[in-house]
Design an enzyme around this catalytic site. Structure first.
Site, PDB file in Angstrom:
ATOM      1  CG  ASP A   7      -1.797   1.214   1.310  1.00 30.63           C
ATOM      2  OD1 ASP A   7      -2.219   1.710   0.247  1.00 30.63           O
ATOM      3  OD2 ASP A   7      -2.075   1.671   2.432  1.00 30.63           O
ATOM      4  CD  GLU A  69      -4.625   1.582  -2.612  1.00 35.60           C
ATOM      5  OE1 GLU A  69      -4.948   2.781  -2.633  1.00 35.60           O
ATOM      6  OE2 GLU A  69      -4.649   0.874  -1.583  1.00 35.60           O
ATOM      7  CG  ASP A 141      -0.530   3.092   6.425  1.00 34.12           C
ATOM      8  OD1 ASP A 141      -1.240   3.618   5.552  1.00 34.12           O
ATOM      9  OD2 ASP A 141      -0.068   3.719   7.398  1.00 34.12           O
TER      10      ASP A 141
END
Length: 179
Positions: A7, A69, A141
């Protein structure tokens, strides 16, 4: 298969590692790579910290594939550009290790993990905790990174088959065709 989820973020990049054996998932590790040690305005130093952090994670946990992502365009174009550079440093570290990289949007990850694309951070954290049988919820996160790895564990095989069959368009093919 060992999957590394990433991420990306310029201040904090989450990572999550899990092993997938069919539908069975096993937690390996998770955490964050922080760039606080570099001055806030020193973008090259922050990108270097991200690159080195991802390289260290890949060396330690030896993943076979990574799920990252996809950056969305948000209201602040400057923030989007900075996030894109952080993501680029992460992807570069992964491909430098010759890892295949799958990409998922936050909406796809939330849908795969929580059942709907508008899930709140706390919902993603709770579902990741439940799906991986963790004693407590990971930080936001790390939870998103683990969510990306879970998404790839569930969807990766199908996506690979669709790409191989030519049933999916990739971003790269759209650019080659001038779209």
């Amino acid at each position: 298969m060992r999957i590394l989820g990433i991420d990306p973020g310029l201040r904090r990049t989450g990572f999550g590692v899990l092993d997938a054996d069919g539908a069975r998932l096993a937690y390996v590790a998770s955490g964050v790579i922080e760039t606080r040690s570099a001055a806030q305005g020193d973008l090259p130093a922050r990108l270097k910290l991200l690159f080195e952090g991802i390289r260290e994670v890949t060396e330690r946990y030896q993943p076979e594939v990574a799920a990252v992502e996809i950056v969305f365009v948000n209201v602040n174009p400057q923030a989007t550009l900075l996030l894109g550079q952080a993501r680029g440093a992460c992807v570069t570290a992964l491909v430098a290790r010759e890892l295949p990289v799958a990409e998922y949007t936050a909406l796809q990850m939330k849908q795969a993990v929580a059942g709907h694309g508008k899930a709140a951070k706390a919902q993603v954290q709770a579902m990741v905790q439940r799906l991986l049988a963790l004693p407590r919820a990971p930080g936001p996160d790390a939870a998103d990174a683990l969510g990306l790895a879970i998404t790839h564990a569930h969807a990766g095989t199908l996506v690979q088959r669709l790409h191989a069959a030519g049933a999916m368009r990739t971003t790269a093919s759209m650019f080659r065709r001038g779209r």
